[in-house]
Design a protein around this motif. Sequence first.
Motif, PDB file in Angstrom:
ATOM      1  N   THR A 133      83.322 -26.514  65.708  1.00 32.52           N
ATOM      2  CA  THR A 133      83.267 -26.531  64.255  1.00 32.52           C
ATOM      3  C   THR A 133      84.393 -25.687  63.679  1.00 32.52           C
ATOM      4  N   CYS A 168      85.569 -23.578  60.685  1.00 34.29           N
ATOM      5  CA  CYS A 168      84.833 -22.819  59.668  1.00 34.29           C
ATOM      6  C   CYS A 168      85.781 -22.178  58.663  1.00 34.29           C
ATOM      7  N   GLU A 190      75.125 -24.209  64.666  1.00 32.48           N
ATOM      8  CA  GLU A 190      75.056 -23.206  63.604  1.00 32.48           C
ATOM      9  C   GLU A 190      73.777 -22.383  63.704  1.00 32.48           C
ATOM     10  N   ARG A 199      81.836 -25.898  56.863  1.00 35.20           N
ATOM     11  CA  ARG A 199      81.884 -26.217  58.294  1.00 35.20           C
ATOM     12  C   ARG A 199      82.307 -27.676  58.435  1.00 35.20           C
TER      13      ARG A 199
END
Length: 188
Positions: free
Chosen positions: A87, A89, A115, A159
Amino acid sequence: MPLPGILSRPNLQRLTTLRSRREPDQAWISDLEGYRQVLQGGWSERTCHESFLEPAGPGVPTSRGQCGVSSAWLAEKLEARLVRHVTYCYGDVYSVGQDESIVLGRHCWIEVGRESDSSRLVVDLTGDQSDALRQHEVLHGPHDELQIRLDVDYRARIRLKPSELVDDLVYERLIILKQNLAARAVAR
């Protein structure tokens, strides 16, 4: 077995201990230092976020303004290596403690893991932009351990999966970074 919680240039020897706690398919962890070096060769004014184009002054790291493009590059690289749950971020890094102030605002990094998993891996190739993280050119470790060992909390506001980066503002700079890196490779 003590776990370091971070990987920085002085702590490379601790990499094996950290890897033993994670999944065996994470051999990419040992490549993080090399990735940072490769990226430095491709950074330019055109890959820098526009809010950091003003002269920085002495002592400011070369990574200043390069977090988004570097994290986007790393997200694609890890996805190509078939790393799961990568991911990209965007958010802020906070100090943990009484004041909970922002130590690095409007920052980008990579997380590997879900997450909801407090031990998801945080990978930050440009955290040294902050005085609080200056000693960590390459920062890597479980989210919950970074809170304990470094007193920092990476809090994402956005994200994105690597496949979603094409629609993000960072993508144009990512293309430039890739061109810079390709030109550098040809010049060698």
